[in-house]
Design an enzyme around this catalytic site. Sequence first.
Site, PDB file in Angstrom:
ATOM      1  N   TYR A  55       0.969  -1.144  -0.084  1.00 37.06           N
ATOM      2  CA  TYR A  55       0.009  -0.001  -0.185  1.00 37.06           C
ATOM      3  C   TYR A  55       0.966   1.388   0.093  1.00 37.06           C
ATOM      4  O   TYR A  55       1.533   1.477   0.926  1.00 37.06           O
ATOM      5  CB  TYR A  55      -0.935   0.027   1.146  1.00 37.06           C
ATOM      6  N   SER A  56       0.756   1.862  -1.225  1.00 41.34           N
ATOM      7  CA  SER A  56       1.674   3.247  -1.331  1.00 41.34           C
ATOM      8  C   SER A  56       3.003   2.825  -0.978  1.00 41.34           C
ATOM      9  O   SER A  56       3.816   3.578  -0.454  1.00 41.34           O
ATOM     10  CB  SER A  56       1.229   4.445  -0.435  1.00 41.34           C
TER      11      SER A  56
END
Length: 342
Positions: A55-56
């Site tokens: 995630y990111s």
Amino acid sequence: MQYRTLGRTGIKVSPYALGAMMFGAGGNPDHDDSVRIIHKALDAGINVVDTADRYSAGESEEIVGKALKGRRDSVVLATKVWGPMGDDPNQRGNSRRWIMTEVENSLRRLQTDHIDLYQIHRPDPDTDIEETLSALSDLIRAGKVRAIGSSTMPASDIVEAQWAAERRGLERFRTEQPPYSILNRGIEAEVLPVAQRYGMGTLVWSPLAKGMLTGRIRKGQQTDLSRASIFTSFRDEQRLNAVEQLVPLAEQAGLPMTHLAMAFVIAHPGVTSAIIGPRTMEQLDDLLAGIEVTLTDDIFDRIDEIVPPGTDVGAPDQSAYLPPAIKRPDLRRRPAVTNSAQ
């Protein structure tokens, strides 16, 4: 908040879990605002925070780590491994080599010495499941992980993993994290019953069908939801038709669409928690406002008429997991020189 037991782990968790996918460059880039959202969720009684290394590109884990300073012991912290974290072909997947490396990276980003639930983000057909379970078992014995789980695994893979663990004396998956919403009910047929049979907890994701069940997606209307231009599911005629039938049902029940969608998901006996993924404080406030909503049998019956139990509406979107036997044409077609009956 009424807490539920996560499978047979003995861990008590809230029926809403806070998903951290939208914290970081992929959603809300403001770290301080993201931390405030996490704190408000915890203050409301949510005790599960679910993130992932990808995630990111790790930023989500870093934000979660900041937010949990001083509150770590009261939170069931979950993260995942599998997705690519660099250009190196070995910086991904479910191999022992990568799991042992990446867990250390996640622990560092999360600023903790242990992960309560370490999950395999997606199946990895290139890696023997015993290889994966062996590595995860060693992490449990080392005290770096408390429990392990899978995500978006077909029912047959869940069963195989349980058998492999028993056969080899390895730790077994204690949880499964599948997609589940009014529009995606396919897991009711096999995944949820199998998880229940093996005493697994379930943390279901995308209960709002990526936003299609927020009321912001209507047939023939423009939407400000940015992901609508990315995912083909937002243009699927069957899904849009189902939404158009659900909107008046929610209105008749006196509920926002989001509350109808969440109440439906957490009512299933096989669901432990539903993961919410707010990007803003306003989105979190809306979801928290519906936490006590329950649906009548009449509403459930009407939902069953719109989307029959055990079925998914429309074609799979880009985020759906498709096993190689479905995704790869060469596994579904014999070579031209041998595909006739002669």
